[in-house]
Design a protein around this motif. Structure first.
Motif, PDB file in Angstrom:
ATOM      1  N   UNK A 302       8.314   7.000   6.854  1.00 61.03           N
ATOM      2  CA  UNK A 302       7.746   7.359   8.152  1.00 61.03           C
ATOM      3  C   UNK A 302       7.467   8.848   8.245  1.00 61.03           C
ATOM      4  N   UNK A 303       8.119   9.641   7.383  1.00 62.48           N
ATOM      5  CA  UNK A 303       7.882  11.083   7.318  1.00 62.48           C
ATOM      6  C   UNK A 303       6.788  11.430   6.313  1.00 62.48           C
ATOM      7  N   UNK A 304       6.142  10.398   5.771  1.00 64.25           N
ATOM      8  CA  UNK A 304       5.042  10.614   4.844  1.00 64.25           C
ATOM      9  C   UNK A 304       5.456  11.053   3.465  1.00 64.25           C
ATOM     10  N   UNK A 305       6.652  10.667   3.024  1.00 65.59           N
ATOM     11  CA  UNK A 305       7.116  11.101   1.709  1.00 65.59           C
ATOM     12  C   UNK A 305       6.889  10.031   0.648  1.00 65.59           C
ATOM     13  N   UNK A 306       6.500  10.425  -0.563  1.00 60.65           N
ATOM     14  CA  UNK A 306       6.594   9.517  -1.699  1.00 60.65           C
ATOM     15  C   UNK A 306       8.069   9.198  -1.929  1.00 60.65           C
ATOM     16  N   UNK A 307       8.361   8.031  -2.492  1.00 59.51           N
ATOM     17  CA  UNK A 307       9.749   7.639  -2.731  1.00 59.51           C
ATOM     18  C   UNK A 307       9.948   7.286  -4.197  1.00 59.51           C
ATOM     19  N   UNK A 308      11.113   7.653  -4.720  1.00 59.42           N
ATOM     20  CA  UNK A 308      11.535   7.249  -6.058  1.00 59.42           C
ATOM     21  C   UNK A 308      12.883   6.583  -5.885  1.00 59.42           C
ATOM     22  N   UNK A 309      12.940   5.279  -6.137  1.00 60.66           N
ATOM     23  CA  UNK A 309      14.146   4.513  -5.819  1.00 60.66           C
ATOM     24  C   UNK A 309      14.543   3.626  -6.988  1.00 60.66           C
ATOM     25  N   UNK A 310      15.812   3.232  -7.008  1.00 56.94           N
ATOM     26  CA  UNK A 310      16.324   2.375  -8.077  1.00 56.94           C
ATOM     27  C   UNK A 310      15.670   0.995  -8.014  1.00 56.94           C
ATOM     28  N   UNK A 311      15.381   0.454  -9.169  1.00 58.52           N
ATOM     29  CA  UNK A 311      14.792  -0.885  -9.271  1.00 58.52           C
ATOM     30  C   UNK A 311      15.917  -1.908  -9.131  1.00 58.52           C
ATOM     31  N   UNK A 312      16.410  -2.049  -7.892  1.00 58.69           N
ATOM     32  CA  UNK A 312      17.582  -2.891  -7.660  1.00 58.69           C
ATOM     33  C   UNK A 312      17.581  -3.411  -6.235  1.00 58.69           C
ATOM     34  N   UNK A 313      18.082  -4.625  -6.056  1.00 59.76           N
ATOM     35  CA  UNK A 313      18.202  -5.277  -4.761  1.00 59.76           C
ATOM     36  C   UNK A 313      16.875  -5.185  -3.999  1.00 59.76           C
ATOM     37  N   UNK A 314      16.899  -4.725  -2.743  1.00 61.54           N
ATOM     38  CA  UNK A 314      15.697  -4.775  -1.903  1.00 61.54           C
ATOM     39  C   UNK A 314      14.781  -3.567  -2.066  1.00 61.54           C
ATOM     40  N   UNK A 315      15.209  -2.549  -2.798  1.00 58.48           N
ATOM     41  CA  UNK A 315      14.411  -1.322  -2.879  1.00 58.48           C
ATOM     42  C   UNK A 315      13.016  -1.526  -3.474  1.00 58.48           C
ATOM     43  N   UNK A 316      12.831  -2.409  -4.470  1.00 59.98           N
ATOM     44  CA  UNK A 316      11.470  -2.595  -5.006  1.00 59.98           C
ATOM     45  C   UNK A 316      10.443  -3.004  -3.960  1.00 59.98           C
ATOM     46  N   UNK A 318       9.964  -1.675  -1.265  1.00 56.62           N
ATOM     47  CA  UNK A 318       9.502  -0.483  -0.555  1.00 56.62           C
ATOM     48  C   UNK A 318       8.570   0.387  -1.403  1.00 56.62           C
ATOM     49  N   UNK A 319       8.264  -0.075  -2.593  1.00 56.62           N
ATOM     50  CA  UNK A 319       7.408   0.717  -3.489  1.00 56.62           C
ATOM     51  C   UNK A 319       6.155  -0.079  -3.836  1.00 56.62           C
TER      52      UNK A 319
END
Length: 388
Positions: A302-316, A318-319
């Motif tokens: 919501x702040x307009x940031x690119x995200x780098x997150x772990x490929x685990x559980x629900x995080x994928x 969001x990418x």
């Protein structure tokens, strides 16, 4: 409607479940409903209080609680006292619906008392036993048995609810398997995107930001190690917004790796400071492997940031063109993905920012509130936005 929200954790606690419970209570109150919250006391003072949350006064019934010895701030109500404490609250409030936020203690007792009175029950699961068991005396060899017991316990409570929800479709699948195939709706926790500000243009520096509890399950050591692996010419910096018991160990690790001068621990800060830190950052990183949705990742988007997150559980979920996934626990892969963001051409970086802002529209808090209102009334609804 008269809605009673029962939660095992509620602000001033700082965690995703507490944030959602507060956001739900405030949102419902702003939409004209009478809202009551039942939660553990924050000290020795138990009883019913008018508490101001996000500028809205809520009636909060604080149950007598005790500090959990294996955790920095967690408090719990004696399990055998919950039903006795809950019964007079239900009789006095006479809610149209009870919405429990977990099965652990408060939710377990409340759902049984509500069921005895014929009150509709909606249950939302924010719980992963893997997170809670970090703070128990179980050894690693007993973990599989402890997990089985924990999920069986969850199933015994959730099967008593009229409706079961959880924040994402992946989390719903996880829960369906754990409680033997019962129907579970995926409904995003939601976020009020109007509270966040996306900056114009690209930041001058390379600032990584993390927002959340500084706890073992967040795996922030992987981020500190990744910072040390980034090319020196990037002069990247890492800011942690949040407090927790891992700060001393992470500070020690940063010193050991020679990056202490590029790591900042802001601790617990005001909402304004959090918003500003997100706005000014270059990229958001989330190395946790046990997220059922990750409200802080939604805040970053919501702040307009690119995200780098772990490929685990629900995080994928969001990418999707707004950043990168990295192999869980792999500091080098995380460093490589952060480098991709930092060195991306301006048009590519801007496209990631715009994609984050577009994706957050599916998580609008008003859609979430409207969906729960329908569930409270007993109406049939489709699964809400869950990030796909």
């Amino acid at each position: 409607m008269r809605v009673l929200i029962a939660a095992d954790t509620f602000p001033p606690d700082v965690n995703g479940a507490a944030t959602f419970a507060e956001q739900l209570a405030v949102g419902l109150a702003e939409r004209g409903h009478e809202v009551h919250v039942v939660a553990p006391s924050q000290n020795r003072n138990s009883g019913t209080f008018d508490e101001v949350h996000r500028g809205v006064t809520l009636v909060v019934h604080r149950l007598k609680s005790y500090k959990w010895p294996f955790h920095a701030w967690l408090r719990f109500v004696w399990p055998w006292s919950v039903r006795k404490l809950s019964a007079p609250i239900l009789d006095a409030v006479r809610p149209d619906v009870v919405h429990i936020q977990s099965h652990i203690i408060v939710g377990r007792g409340m759902v049984r008392e509500a069921q005895d009175r014929g009150i509709r029950v909606v249950a939302t699961n924010h719980f992963m036993p893997e997170n809670l068991l970090e703070y128990t005396p179980f050894g690693t060899w007993t973990l599989p048995l402890a997990l089985k017991i924990a999920w069986n316990d969850a199933a015994n409570t959730y099967r008593r609810a009229d409706v079961i929800t959880t924040p994402t479709e992946l989390a719903a699948d996880y829960l369906r398997k754990a409680i033997a195939g019962q129907r579970v709706l995926a409904i995003s926790c939601g976020i009020d995107a109007t509270r966040y500000v996306a900056r114009q243009g690209r930041p001058a520096g390379n600032e990584i930001v993390f927002v959340g509890r500084v706890a073992p399950e967040k795996n922030l050591d992987v981020l500190v190690r990744a910072l040390a692996l980034l090319p020196a010419e990037l002069d990247a910096r890492f800011t942690v917004v949040g407090d927790g018991e891992m700060i001393p160990k992470l500070t020690e690790l940063a010193t050991e790796l020679g990056v202490a001068n590029r790591v900042s621990f802001l601790g617990f800060v005001s909402e304004e400071t959090k918003f500003r830190t997100l706005t000014d950052a270059t990229v958001f990183a989330m190395p946790s492997t046990a997220e059922l949705q990750s409200i802080s990742s939604l805040e970053a988007m919501a702040s307009g940031l690119p995200v780098v997150v772990a490929d685990s559980m629900a995080l994928p979920h969001l990418v999707d063109g707004n950043g990168y996934l990295f192999r869980p626990g792999d500091a080098q892969d995380l460093a490589d993905k952060l480098t991709e963001v930092f060195t991306a051409p301006d048009e590519v970086y801007q496209a990631m920012r715009e994609r984050s802002l577009a994706m957050i529209e599916a998580h609008d808090i008003n859609r979430t509130l409207a969906t729960f209102e329908s569930l409270y009334r007993g109406e049939s609804v489709a699964a809400g936005p869950e990030g796909r």
